[in-house]
Design a protein around this motif. Structure first.
Motif, short mmCIF file in Angstrom:
data_model
loop_
_atom_site.label_atom_id
_atom_site.label_comp_id
_atom_site.label_asym_id
_atom_site.label_seq_id
_atom_site.Cartn_x
_atom_site.Cartn_y
_atom_site.Cartn_z
N GLY A 113 0.80 -1.22 0.00
CA GLY A 113 0.00 0.00 0.00
C GLY A 113 0.84 1.27 0.00
O GLY A 113 0.56 2.22 -0.75
N GLY A 114 1.86 1.29 0.83
CA GLY A 114 2.72 2.47 0.90
C GLY A 114 3.48 2.70 -0.39
O GLY A 114 3.67 3.86 -0.81
N ILE A 115 3.90 1.62 -1.04
CA ILE A 115 4.59 1.74 -2.32
C ILE A 115 3.66 2.37 -3.35
O ILE A 115 4.04 3.29 -4.09
N ALA A 116 2.43 1.88 -3.38
CA ALA A 116 1.46 2.41 -4.35
C ALA A 116 1.18 3.89 -4.12
O ALA A 116 1.13 4.68 -5.07
N ILE A 117 1.02 4.27 -2.87
CA ILE A 117 0.76 5.68 -2.56
C ILE A 117 1.93 6.55 -3.01
O ILE A 117 1.74 7.63 -3.60
N HIS A 118 3.15 6.11 -2.75
CA HIS A 118 4.34 6.86 -3.15
C HIS A 118 4.37 7.06 -4.66
O HIS A 118 4.65 8.17 -5.16
N VAL A 119 4.05 6.01 -5.41
CA VAL A 119 4.07 6.09 -6.87
C VAL A 119 2.96 7.00 -7.38
O VAL A 119 3.18 7.85 -8.26
N ILE A 120 1.76 6.85 -6.83
CA ILE A 120 0.63 7.66 -7.30
C ILE A 120 0.84 9.13 -7.00
O ILE A 120 0.50 10.01 -7.81
N ARG A 121 1.43 9.45 -5.86
CA ARG A 121 1.73 10.86 -5.55
C ARG A 121 2.72 11.44 -6.55
O ARG A 121 2.59 12.59 -6.98
N ALA A 122 3.70 10.65 -6.93
CA ALA A 122 4.67 11.12 -7.92
C ALA A 122 4.00 11.33 -9.27
O ALA A 122 4.29 12.30 -9.98
N MET A 123 3.09 10.45 -9.62
CA MET A 123 2.36 10.59 -10.88
C MET A 123 1.50 11.85 -10.88
O MET A 123 1.38 12.53 -11.91
N ALA A 124 0.89 12.15 -9.76
CA ALA A 124 0.04 13.34 -9.66
C ALA A 124 0.82 14.61 -9.98
O ALA A 124 0.24 15.59 -10.47
N CYS A 125 2.12 14.57 -9.74
CA CYS A 125 2.97 15.72 -10.04
C CYS A 125 3.55 15.66 -11.45
O CYS A 125 3.57 16.66 -12.17
N ALA A 126 4.02 14.48 -11.85
CA ALA A 126 4.78 14.36 -13.10
C ALA A 126 3.91 14.14 -14.33
O ALA A 126 4.28 14.57 -15.44
N CYS A 127 2.78 13.46 -14.17
CA CYS A 127 1.93 13.15 -15.34
C CYS A 127 0.48 13.01 -14.89
O CYS A 127 -0.09 11.93 -14.97
N PRO A 128 -0.12 14.10 -14.41
CA PRO A 128 -1.45 14.03 -13.81
C PRO A 128 -2.57 13.58 -14.75
O PRO A 128 -3.62 13.14 -14.29
N GLU A 129 -2.35 13.67 -16.06
CA GLU A 129 -3.38 13.28 -17.01
C GLU A 129 -3.14 11.90 -17.62
O GLU A 129 -3.86 11.47 -18.52
N ALA A 130 -2.15 11.19 -17.11
CA ALA A 130 -1.82 9.88 -17.68
C ALA A 130 -2.88 8.84 -17.34
O ALA A 130 -3.56 8.91 -16.32
N LEU A 131 -3.00 7.84 -18.21
CA LEU A 131 -3.74 6.64 -17.88
C LEU A 131 -2.93 5.87 -16.85
O LEU A 131 -1.70 5.82 -16.93
N ILE A 132 -3.61 5.25 -15.90
CA ILE A 132 -2.94 4.52 -14.83
C ILE A 132 -3.45 3.09 -14.83
O ILE A 132 -4.66 2.86 -14.66
N ALA A 133 -2.57 2.14 -15.02
CA ALA A 133 -2.93 0.72 -15.03
C ALA A 133 -2.15 0.01 -13.93
O ALA A 133 -0.92 -0.03 -13.96
N ILE A 134 -2.85 -0.54 -12.96
CA ILE A 134 -2.22 -1.09 -11.76
C ILE A 134 -2.32 -2.61 -11.76
O ILE A 134 -3.42 -3.17 -11.91
N THR A 135 -1.17 -3.27 -11.57
CA THR A 135 -1.16 -4.72 -11.39
C THR A 135 -0.82 -5.10 -9.95
O THR A 135 -0.97 -6.25 -9.56
N THR A 136 -0.35 -4.13 -9.17
CA THR A 136 0.09 -4.40 -7.80
C THR A 136 -1.08 -4.90 -6.96
O THR A 136 -2.14 -4.29 -6.91
N ASN A 137 -0.87 -6.02 -6.30
CA ASN A 137 -1.91 -6.61 -5.44
C ASN A 137 -1.81 -6.11 -4.00
O ASN A 137 -0.74 -5.71 -3.55
N PRO A 138 -2.92 -6.12 -3.27
CA PRO A 138 -4.26 -6.56 -3.68
C PRO A 138 -5.01 -5.47 -4.45
O PRO A 138 -5.27 -4.39 -3.91
N ILE A 139 -5.34 -5.74 -5.70
CA ILE A 139 -5.95 -4.75 -6.59
C ILE A 139 -7.25 -4.20 -6.03
O ILE A 139 -7.53 -3.00 -6.14
N ASN A 140 -8.06 -5.06 -5.40
CA ASN A 140 -9.35 -4.61 -4.84
C ASN A 140 -9.18 -3.48 -3.83
O ASN A 140 -10.09 -2.67 -3.63
N ILE A 141 -8.03 -3.43 -3.18
CA ILE A 141 -7.75 -2.41 -2.16
C ILE A 141 -6.87 -1.30 -2.71
O ILE A 141 -7.08 -0.12 -2.42
#
Length: 339
Positions: free
Chosen positions: A118-146
């Motif tokens: 979870g923490g890894i995902a949050i770190h990556v998503i925060r970076a994306m919000a700054c670097a490429c806020p309009e990008a498509l985001i496709a996540i394979t990291t589990n647990p995907i439901n969460i």
């Protein structure tokens, strides 16, 4: 019939590539040095329409980039290593594929996996919000439901959430369903079309055999047995690897299939349907996996559920409370995560 119920087939159409408008496209893979990321990076070098492939991980990506960059295919490959190079790797990306995180091991619960990833995902998503806020985001990291609901909350906090551009990749559930059904019916798995709905954990995965094309030739016991195998296929791989790994190669293959569809849709191809875990109102849950029509903006529309048979309806009723609980856990994780 699936065509009548869903109107469109759940496979990428074979529309000639040359007839579509082409735009430059950058794909960033976060976690490119891992068990999914490396084979995915290799497979993506064969995907038409990727002009730049940006690979990031905490270690090893310079070598992966150099290696895959020598392949005689169109496009450039660049490697980025470490936290300081995450945002540069993401800068200007049209699509970010998040494979970073710890694989599931025997005995690990989904909650434990969430604590690790979870923490890894949050770190990556925060970076994306700054670097490429309009990008498509496709996540394979589990647990995907969460993880996917967690990502949505992080994007909302940053003021850049677009529900049409956030995907949890559940394509592997469809890939497995096609393979197992194809083998059972002694036909080419590529000729099998079946929607898989719900979520991306054993208790929430629901293949709709009533919608299978061609029509499934088996009895109720066969459906129950194959449904169980599809639900538990991830565990099957973990056990076969002796606990030393999870479903990495098949996940890379499934993710590449999904990326191909996204790029085709981005370039104007119509009628592309893929199953994915997205923000949706087709069921009694704010996120749901099911057939999605892709378009230039990401999700064009979520297809309505067909009429289910008694077994499928009961299964759906049973999985929805579990799925809602997973989603609530993701929202809570995002809101309570320490920065």
């Amino acid at each position: 019939m699936l065509l009548k119920k869903f109107k469109l087939r759940i496979v990428p159409s074979r529309f000639p590539w040359c007839l579509m408008a082409r735009t430059a496209f950058k794909v960033s893979v976060v976690g490119a040095g891992g068990g999914i990321g490396q084979p995915l990076s290799l497979l993506l070098r064969k995907v038409k329409g990727i002009d730049e492939l940006s690979l990031h991980d905490l270690r090893g990506t310079k070598g992966v980039a150099a290696d895959t960059g020598h392949i005689s295919e169109h496009g450039t490959v660049s490697g980025y290593v470490g936290e300081d190079e995450l945002e540069p790797a993401l800068l200007g990306a049209n699509l970010v594929v998040v494979t970073a995180g710890m694989p599931r091991v025997p005995g690990m619960t989904r909650d434990q996996l969430m604590q690790a990833n979870g923490g890894i995902a949050i770190h990556v998503i925060r970076a994306m919000a700054c670097a490429c806020p309009e990008a498509l985001i496709a996540i394979t990291t589990n647990p995907i439901n969460i993880i996917v609901p967690t990502a949505a909350e992080v994007l909302k906090e940053a003021g850049v959430f677009n529900p049409h551009r956030l995907f949890g990749i559940t394509t592997l559930d469809v890939v497995r369903s096609r393979k197992f059904i194809g083998d059972f019916m002694n036909i080419n798995p590529r000729k099998v079309n079946i929607p898989v709905i719900g979520g991306h954990t054993g208790p929430t995965i629901l293949p709709l055999f009533s919608q299978c094309q061609p029509e499934f030739r088996g009895d109720t016991e066969d459906i129950l047995r194959l449904t169980h195998r599809i639900k538990e296929a991830g565990t099957e791989v973990v056990m076969a690897k002796g606990g030393a790994g999870s479903a990495t190669l098949s996940m890379a293959y499934a993710t590449c299939c999904f990326v191909k569809s996204l790029i085709r849709a981005q370039n104007g191809q119509e009628g592309i349907i893929e199953c994915a875990f997205v923000a949706s109102s087709v069921a009694d849950a704010p996120f749901f996996a099911g057939p999605v029509e892709l378009g230039k903006q990401g999700v064009k529309r979520c297809l309505k559920l067909p009429v289910l048979n008694e077994f499928e309806q009961k299964s759906l009723d049973n999985l929805l409370p579990i799925l809602r609980k997973n989603i609530e856990a993701g929202v809570h994780f995002a809101k309570t995560f320490k920065k």
